[in-house]
Write a protein that holds these residues in place. Structure first.
Motif, PDB file in Angstrom:
ATOM      1  N   ILE A   5      35.018  38.816  38.002  1.00 48.84           N
ATOM      2  CA  ILE A   5      36.046  39.783  37.722  1.00 48.84           C
ATOM      3  C   ILE A   5      37.427  38.949  37.556  1.00 48.84           C
ATOM      4  CG2 ILE A   5      37.235  41.528  38.960  1.00 48.84           C
ATOM      5  CD1 ILE A   5      35.079  42.311  40.675  1.00 48.84           C
ATOM      6  N   GLY A   7      41.245  39.173  37.351  1.00 44.17           N
ATOM      7  CA  GLY A   7      42.426  39.930  37.753  1.00 44.17           C
ATOM      8  C   GLY A   7      42.179  40.350  39.238  1.00 44.17           C
ATOM      9  N   GLY A  12      41.003  45.111  39.742  1.00 46.11           N
ATOM     10  CA  GLY A  12      40.267  43.937  39.978  1.00 46.11           C
ATOM     11  C   GLY A  12      39.362  43.945  41.675  1.00 46.11           C
ATOM     12  N   ILE A  28      36.182  36.684  42.199  1.00 43.25           N
ATOM     13  CA  ILE A  28      37.571  37.463  41.465  1.00 43.25           C
ATOM     14  C   ILE A  28      38.415  36.315  41.113  1.00 43.25           C
ATOM     15  CG2 ILE A  28      39.495  38.516  41.424  1.00 43.25           C
ATOM     16  CD1 ILE A  28      37.960  40.494  43.622  1.00 43.25           C
ATOM     17  N   GLU A  30      42.042  34.819  39.691  1.00 43.00           N
ATOM     18  CA  GLU A  30      43.336  35.481  39.707  1.00 43.00           C
ATOM     19  C   GLU A  30      44.402  34.469  39.372  1.00 43.00           C
ATOM     20  OE1 GLU A  30      44.993  38.390  39.747  1.00 43.00           O
ATOM     21  OE2 GLU A  30      46.869  36.945  39.626  1.00 43.00           O
ATOM     22  N   VAL A 262      36.972  43.381  33.527  1.00 43.55           N
ATOM     23  CA  VAL A 262      38.148  42.312  33.024  1.00 43.55           C
ATOM     24  C   VAL A 262      39.481  43.123  33.193  1.00 43.55           C
ATOM     25  CG1 VAL A 262      39.264  41.159  31.071  1.00 43.55           C
ATOM     26  CG2 VAL A 262      36.947  40.916  31.471  1.00 43.55           C
ATOM     27  N   SER A 263      40.558  42.767  34.160  1.00 45.28           N
ATOM     28  CA  SER A 263      41.698  43.257  34.102  1.00 45.28           C
ATOM     29  C   SER A 263      42.736  42.812  33.444  1.00 45.28           C
ATOM     30  CB  SER A 263      42.052  43.758  35.601  1.00 45.28           C
ATOM     31  OG  SER A 263      42.241  42.941  36.383  1.00 45.28           O
ATOM     32  N   ALA A 439      37.787  51.058  37.825  1.00 46.82           N
ATOM     33  CA  ALA A 439      37.155  49.911  38.542  1.00 46.82           C
ATOM     34  C   ALA A 439      35.869  50.405  39.406  1.00 46.82           C
ATOM     35  CB  ALA A 439      38.145  49.221  39.479  1.00 46.82           C
TER      36      ALA A 439
END
Ligand SMILES: Cc1cc2nc3c(=O)[nH]c(=O)nc-3n(C[C@H](O)[C@H](O)[C@H](O)COP(=O)(O)OP(=O)(O)OC[C@H]3O[C@@H](n4cnc5c(N)ncnc54)[C@H](O)[C@@H]3O)c2cc1C
Length: 472
Positions: A5, A7, A12, A28, A30, A262-263, A439
């Motif tokens: 993931i 973001g 996310g 995740i 970030e 994907v964010s 999401a």
């Protein structure tokens, strides 16, 4: 399944938490070194906490509301909304209240407003192309120029006739002059019993700000022995034309997975794809625009600076767009009694004069403008300040953005295990709830559902999943 993931904003983290609950392996990635929550983070500064903007927790979706309350069962407070508009030395109640508006505008201007309203009702602008057309058709040109023009131009940095009508349709649909006045006089009786979104008078808020929600979600994910990698910006998305294979981060690491959610901003997603997408898709991505935002947080040695949660500054005499009074969101955001944290919001473009000004200059500007508006009496009352810059705070709905997003969407749909979610992720003016809904649906798609995330829109109530069309 192993899901990567990108973001750790609301979208996310929501996708992550949902997939962790279903037992999947989740990582995740970030970009930010410290903060989760993206635009919905709560910044911490010397014991003060403040939002980027101010984040009301309001959703028409019971699923989202339950999700919030299950995550933080004991930490929500109910906040009564008080906000006003400052225009030419006067404070107007917002939502508009008929008598207050009449009193502040004076009989003559009020008469002109009614006249211009009647005029547009008799002869509306036939094709509503811009924000200006959309609002004028509903409120009349005079009210448009008083209550919408200057503020909207501050927010978007462009004339209202160059802002898409979609923005207005999405943002303030259901709010006509009639319902605004009706609401002013009969607050309980909104259209069909629904709450008109821009008129919400009370909202939920986590005691320590929205960041509390996202930090808790991160902690829950970490407690399940899944990973949230901070300071890890994705720069490349490797694919074979049909599936994404891996992503590469700026530190040179490569992350393989079965599915990718994907964010990060849509423009960056398209540019990160390797091999590169066709030139038309790259060109469409390059045309996507953003509006950036900075907060000058000023600490004032006074308890009650003003009673509002926030004040819209329509006045063209200052650059300031909106002021938040975080004490009135939650007392727990301030470390001691007798002080207040104000968030002065300036809308700008990354790289422009405002964005590049030093923190010192911006704090001075904020102090000057607060005094100019009469909200503090002396600069000495302000004892500290800091500046937070937030790039890409707003995806811009320019004249052709919808075609560009549609073209990109078709291109991305070729990659069967890639889903884009969230606000900038889909270039949608989504609030937290809609970002989260995309999401949650993306997480269900990983398990075989076929929800079309592009059907989640800021008007949809999506109480039931059936309302969202599935693919094909
Ligand atoms: C001024 C303002 C006020 C708002 N008020 C409200 C409100 O009252 N109520 C409400 O519900 N919503 C509000 N919103 C909207 C809300 O902030 C967003 O809907 C929400 O934060 C979107 O979540 P997201 O996860 O899609 O995106 P974001 O919050 O943008 O999070 C995306 C995350 O991805 C990370 N990222 C970006 N690029 C990369 C990369 N290359 N690699 C790895 N990570 C990356 C970012 O650092 C960020 O953490 C407001 C927004 C603004 C600007």
């Amino acid at each position: 399944m192993k899901i990567i993931i990108i973001g750790a904003g609301p979208a996310g983290l929501t996708a992550g938490a949902s997939l962790v609950e279903k037992g999947h392996q989740v990582i995740i990635l970030e970009k930010d070194d410290n903060y989760v929550g993206g635009i919905s983070r709560t910044v911490k500064y010397k014991g003060f906490r403040f939002d980027i903007g101010g984040h009301r927790f309001f959703s028409k979706s019971a699923e989202i509301t339950d999700w919030w309350h299950n995550r933080l069962p004991n930490d929500f407070i109910k906040v009564r909304r008080l906000s006003r508009i400052y225009y030419r030395g006067k404070f107007f109640d917002y939502p508009l209240k008929a008598f207050n508006a009449l009193f502040n505008l004076g009989i003559w201007t009020s008469f002109l407003c009614v006249l211009s309203y009647l005029k547009v009702k008799l002869r509306p602008i036939p094709e509503e192309r811009s924000f200006q057309d959309w609002v004028s058709n509903r409120f009349g040109k005079k009210l448009f120029s008083i209550f919408f023009k200057t503020y909207t131009e501050k927010v978007w940095g462009r004339p209202c006739d160059q802002i898409s009508a979609d923005w207005a349709a999405q943002r303030i649909k259901g709010l006509s002059l009639v319902s605004a006045v009706q609401h002013a006089l009969f607050p309980q009786k909104t259209k069909k019993g629904e709450v008109v979104k821009t008129l919400i008078e009370e909202f939920q808020y986590p005691r320590l700000g929205p960041g509390m929600m996202w930090e808790k979600t991160r902690d829950d994910i970490l407690a399940s022995e899944r990973r949230v990698e901070m300071g890890t910006a994705v720069k490349k998305i490797e694919h074979d034309g049909m599936r994404v294979i891996a992503v590469e981060t700026e530190d040179g690491r490569r992350w393989e997975g079965d599915s990718f959610i994907v964010s990060m901003p849509l423009q960056e997603t398209v540019r990160a794809l390797a091999p590169a997408v066709p030139p038309e898709a790259l060109a469409a991505a390059s045309r996507l625009e953003y509006r950036d935002f900075l907060t000058v947080a000023l600490m004032v040695r006074r308890e009650n600076v003003f009673p509002d949660n926030w004040i819209y500054i329509h006045d063209p005499g200052v650059k300031l767009g909106r002021i938040q009074n975080f004490n009135n969101w939650s007392r727990a955001l301030t470390p001691e009694a007798g002080v207040t944290c104000l968030g002065l919001e300036y809308f700008c473009f990354e790289g422009d004069e405002m964005w590049n000004a030093s923190d010192e200059m911006l704090i001075d500007l904020g102090k000057r403008e607060l005094r100019q508006l009469g909200l503090v009496s002396t600069a000495d009352e302000i004892f500290d300040g800091c500046v937070v810059r937030m790039p890409k705070a707003y995806p811009v709905y320019g004249p052709n953005y919808a075609d560009d997003v549609a073209l990109i969407q078709r291109e991305l749909e070729k990659l069967s295990n890639l889903q884009v979610i969230g606000r900038n992720g889909m270039h949608r003016y989504n609030n937290m709830d809609h970002s989260m809904m995309t999401a949650l649906l993306a997480a269900r798609n990983v398990e075989g559902a076929r929800f079309d995330l592009w059907q989640v829109n800021t008007d949809a109530e999506y109480h039931e999943e059936k309302q969202i069309r599935t693919h094909k």
